[in-house]
Design a protein around this motif. Structure first.
Motif, mmCIF file in Angstrom:
data_model
loop_
_atom_site.group_PDB
_atom_site.id
_atom_site.type_symbol
_atom_site.label_atom_id
_atom_site.label_comp_id
_atom_site.label_asym_id
_atom_site.label_seq_id
_atom_site.Cartn_x
_atom_site.Cartn_y
_atom_site.Cartn_z
ATOM 1 N N ARG A 138 0.835 -1.198 0.000
ATOM 2 C CA ARG A 138 0.000 0.000 0.000
ATOM 3 C C ARG A 138 0.873 1.253 0.000
ATOM 4 N NH1 ARG A 138 -3.062 2.221 5.138
ATOM 5 N NH2 ARG A 138 -2.989 0.042 5.684
ATOM 6 N N GLU A 139 1.952 1.223 0.789
ATOM 7 C CA GLU A 139 2.783 2.421 0.936
ATOM 8 C C GLU A 139 4.214 2.011 1.256
ATOM 9 O OE1 GLU A 139 2.988 6.399 3.820
ATOM 10 O OE2 GLU A 139 1.337 4.985 4.053
ATOM 11 N N ILE A 140 5.179 2.726 0.689
ATOM 12 C CA ILE A 140 6.586 2.579 1.044
ATOM 13 C C ILE A 140 6.958 3.876 1.749
ATOM 14 C CG2 ILE A 140 8.937 2.237 0.212
ATOM 15 C CD1 ILE A 140 7.717 0.674 -2.158
ATOM 16 N N CYS A 141 7.330 3.760 3.021
ATOM 17 C CA CYS A 141 7.460 4.928 3.903
ATOM 18 C C CYS A 141 8.832 5.599 3.869
ATOM 19 C CB CYS A 141 7.134 4.511 5.340
ATOM 20 S SG CYS A 141 5.531 3.714 5.514
ATOM 21 N N VAL A 142 9.817 4.997 3.219
ATOM 22 C CA VAL A 142 11.164 5.566 3.157
ATOM 23 C C VAL A 142 11.663 5.533 1.719
ATOM 24 C CG1 VAL A 142 11.811 5.010 5.542
ATOM 25 C CG2 VAL A 142 12.193 3.341 3.753
ATOM 26 N N ASN A 143 12.667 6.319 1.446
ATOM 27 C CA ASN A 143 13.280 6.369 0.118
ATOM 28 C C ASN A 143 14.565 5.563 0.115
ATOM 29 O OD1 ASN A 143 11.377 8.230 -1.021
ATOM 30 N ND2 ASN A 143 12.361 9.845 0.163
ATOM 31 N N SER A 144 14.913 5.032 -1.045
ATOM 32 C CA SER A 144 16.160 4.292 -1.172
ATOM 33 C C SER A 144 17.327 5.199 -0.777
ATOM 34 C CB SER A 144 16.325 3.805 -2.611
ATOM 35 O OG SER A 144 17.224 2.730 -2.657
ATOM 36 N N GLY A 145 18.202 4.686 0.057
ATOM 37 C CA GLY A 145 19.349 5.458 0.545
ATOM 38 C C GLY A 145 19.107 6.108 1.901
ATOM 39 N N ASP A 146 17.868 6.048 2.407
ATOM 40 C CA ASP A 146 17.561 6.637 3.720
ATOM 41 C C ASP A 146 18.133 5.776 4.839
ATOM 42 O OD1 ASP A 146 16.134 8.691 2.568
ATOM 43 O OD2 ASP A 146 14.167 8.007 3.265
ATOM 44 N N ALA A 147 18.593 6.431 5.891
ATOM 45 C CA ALA A 147 18.981 5.730 7.111
ATOM 46 C C ALA A 147 17.698 5.326 7.832
ATOM 47 C CB ALA A 147 19.820 6.637 7.999
ATOM 48 N N VAL A 148 17.657 4.098 8.327
ATOM 49 C CA VAL A 148 16.485 3.617 9.051
ATOM 50 C C VAL A 148 16.911 3.103 10.414
ATOM 51 C CG1 VAL A 148 15.131 3.068 6.990
ATOM 52 C CG2 VAL A 148 16.596 1.311 7.974
ATOM 53 N N GLU A 149 15.982 3.177 11.335
ATOM 54 C CA GLU A 149 16.226 2.722 12.701
ATOM 55 C C GLU A 149 15.579 1.367 12.913
ATOM 56 O OE1 GLU A 149 15.120 5.658 15.581
ATOM 57 O OE2 GLU A 149 15.775 7.282 14.293
ATOM 58 N N PHE A 150 16.055 0.644 13.902
ATOM 59 C CA PHE A 150 15.457 -0.634 14.265
ATOM 60 C C PHE A 150 13.977 -0.429 14.562
ATOM 61 C CE2 PHE A 150 14.042 -3.393 17.747
ATOM 62 C CZ PHE A 150 14.107 -4.618 17.103
ATOM 63 N N ASP A 151 13.127 -1.287 14.029
ATOM 64 C CA ASP A 151 11.685 -1.295 14.270
ATOM 65 C C ASP A 151 10.949 -0.121 13.619
ATOM 66 O OD1 ASP A 151 9.733 -3.010 15.323
ATOM 67 O OD2 ASP A 151 9.408 -1.697 17.037
ATOM 68 N N GLN A 152 11.610 0.616 12.738
ATOM 69 C CA GLN A 152 10.953 1.696 12.002
ATOM 70 C C GLN A 152 10.111 1.074 10.886
ATOM 71 O OE1 GLN A 152 13.585 4.675 10.374
ATOM 72 N NE2 GLN A 152 12.060 5.418 8.950
ATOM 73 N N THR A 153 8.905 1.588 10.686
ATOM 74 C CA THR A 153 8.034 1.088 9.617
ATOM 75 C C THR A 153 8.632 1.463 8.271
ATOM 76 O OG1 THR A 153 6.075 1.250 11.010
ATOM 77 C CG2 THR A 153 5.713 1.136 8.630
ATOM 78 N N ILE A 154 8.862 0.439 7.442
ATOM 79 C CA ILE A 154 9.449 0.630 6.124
ATOM 80 C C ILE A 154 8.357 0.681 5.059
ATOM 81 C CG2 ILE A 154 11.008 -0.333 4.389
ATOM 82 C CD1 ILE A 154 12.405 0.626 6.970
ATOM 83 N N MET A 155 7.395 -0.230 5.181
ATOM 84 C CA MET A 155 6.268 -0.242 4.236
ATOM 85 C C MET A 155 5.044 -0.823 4.910
ATOM 86 S SD MET A 155 7.390 -3.226 1.492
ATOM 87 C CE MET A 155 8.921 -2.429 1.065
ATOM 88 N N ILE A 156 3.901 -0.573 4.268
ATOM 89 C CA ILE A 156 2.619 -1.056 4.780
ATOM 90 C C ILE A 156 1.975 -1.922 3.701
ATOM 91 C CG2 ILE A 156 0.348 -0.407 5.662
ATOM 92 C CD1 ILE A 156 1.685 2.261 6.509
ATOM 93 N N LEU A 157 1.514 -3.102 4.127
ATOM 94 C CA LEU A 157 0.866 -4.034 3.213
ATOM 95 C C LEU A 157 -0.621 -4.122 3.565
ATOM 96 C CD1 LEU A 157 3.391 -7.015 3.339
ATOM 97 C CD2 LEU A 157 3.428 -5.031 1.831
ATOM 98 N N ASP A 158 -1.454 -4.297 2.558
ATOM 99 C CA ASP A 158 -2.888 -4.557 2.772
ATOM 100 C C ASP A 158 -3.139 -6.036 2.624
ATOM 101 O OD1 ASP A 158 -3.819 -1.980 3.328
ATOM 102 O OD2 ASP A 158 -3.949 -1.506 1.201
#
Length: 158
Positions: A138-158
């Protein structure tokens, strides 16, 4: 009995530094005495670079205060409906196996449990992340190359 010397530091100094790293739950500690320098690293990784700018930057060049309110809410916003796919580790998110390749998944794609859906690079190791769910992106919450943290939502599936 003489104390064994490691570089320019005695074993007692090294053990004290190791105890400090362990007791304070630090990633590492470095001390310098003139031209003598020692770094003791613990098991914990250093904190990730602040989120925000998608282009690479040196760690420590931006302060957490420079994070905008919308960015702060995006990283901590609760997921409403759907299944959240979260980062299993701290690192850099990549949507594709290489810059020239098409992304593993795009919004609207149907995926199955076990499909590789993105990569996180952490400490120069590329880790492919597989989906734990069947669903549609449904949604991709970050862009390629972004720093992400542990347990951060990366994408949402329906």
């Amino acid at each position: 009995m003489s104390e064994k010397i490691y570089g320019q530091f005695d074993l007692e100094t090294i053990e004290k530094l190791a105890d400090i790293v362990k007791n304070k739950d630090l990633g590492e500690i470095t001390i310098a005495d003139g031209d003598k320098v020692i770094t003791v690293k613990g098991k914990k990784c250093p904190p990730p670079a602040p989120m925000g700018m998608p282009m690479p930057m040196a760690v420590g060049t931006a302060s957490p205060a420079s994070q905008t309110a919308s960015e702060a809410s995006a990283t901590s916003a609760p997921v409403t409906g759907g299944k959240a796919v979260k980062a299993p580790i701290v690192g850099t998110f990549y949507a594709a196996p290489s810059p020239d390749s098409k992304p593993f998944v795009s919004v609207g794609d149907k995926i199955k449990k076990g499909d590789t859906i993105f990569i996180i690079e952490s400490m120069k190791v590329m880790s492919e992340v597989q989906s734990e769910f069947d669903g549609v992106v449904r949604e991709i919450c970050v862009n390629s190359g972004d720093a992400v943290e542990f347990d951060q939502t990366i994408m949402i599936l329906d």
